[in-house]
Enzyme design. Sequence first.
Site, mmCIF file in Angstrom:
data_model
loop_
_atom_site.group_PDB
_atom_site.id
_atom_site.type_symbol
_atom_site.label_atom_id
_atom_site.label_comp_id
_atom_site.label_asym_id
_atom_site.label_seq_id
_atom_site.Cartn_x
_atom_site.Cartn_y
_atom_site.Cartn_z
ATOM 1 N N HIS A 60 2.299 -1.737 -11.599
ATOM 2 C CA HIS A 60 2.327 -0.737 -12.824
ATOM 3 C C HIS A 60 2.671 0.461 -13.018
ATOM 4 C CE1 HIS A 60 0.221 -4.659 -14.933
ATOM 5 N NE2 HIS A 60 1.054 -4.712 -14.499
ATOM 6 N N SER A 69 6.285 -6.783 -13.348
ATOM 7 C CA SER A 69 5.089 -5.840 -14.616
ATOM 8 C C SER A 69 5.650 -4.128 -14.056
ATOM 9 C CB SER A 69 3.807 -5.531 -14.059
ATOM 10 O OG SER A 69 3.249 -6.768 -15.204
#
Length: 331
Positions: free
Chosen positions: A240, A181
């Site tokens: 993230h 991610s």
Amino acid sequence: MATGGEAKAPGAGYYQYPASYGGGADEERRWWPWLVPTVLVACIAVFAAEMFVNDCPRHGSALGGGAGCVASGFLRRFAFQPLRENPLLGPSSATLEKMGALNWAKVVHEHQGWRLISCIWLHAGLVHLVVNMLSLLFIGIRLEQQFGFVRIGVIYLISGFGGSVLSALFLRSNYISVGASGALFGLLGSMLSELIMNWTIYSNKSVDSFLQAAAIITLLFIIAINLAIGILPHADNFAHIGGFASGFLLGFVLLARPQFGWMERNELPQTNQPPKYKLYQYVLWVAALILLVVGFVIILVMLFKGKNGNDSCHWCQYLNCVPTSRWKCNT
């Protein structure tokens, strides 16, 4: 006769830029995308290896109490851990840690810095994998076609590393984190900075503004889905954030385009000069590079000095995982 790939546009007297400068909007060079599909296949293969090593029917669940594996009759050795242990349909924490999941204590105290890289190729579950790979295909293919595998590969790897470093800094000692991610958010961040860096190109009337708006809306939708997954066990919103910030800055450094040559031919200036970068692009390039280097140095120094971001930010743990009655966050 024109030489070196240069030619005058017929009947217009305008200079036509060679392909090496990018040409007109309809002559944009396109690379054949192979890196993104390769990364996708590699991530799927690694996830299959995770489930093979996990072997839930044989090793059981850390929850005990007769908790059963998910779809064991159909998947057999590749069955998922109980949903209460892993709601993303994946292996156990022990398996992920064995295969290289990010763990603050092991990185800082056991000098296993390689986990900052290995965790990028692991996924917490089938849901995590599918969302990431679909996002990678949607964003990565477009970027690789436009900018080539070298620049996109650099953004992917450095963003993944940046996400891992920030994730490790905020991981509680008994938590783990995995996933591509951070690297994916790096591509999303670079897509946004590329739009900002080359805004004068996209604001040209030859570009369909509706498609650009659709791309931004889709980008925000993908970000929202991944941030929601980030509050589940083993996926990590700090990865993230770190990946997005790294990719956003790298986009300014690697994805700038010269401002001439991307306009329509009838708007090209009457000049023999090749396309040039604008002053604001140079300023953004320098500022982004400085911020990127300084940011990495500060976070790495804090991490390997044994600092943990949760010591000064007790609520930050909930950005990583929100425990509920249905699942636990620690290993």
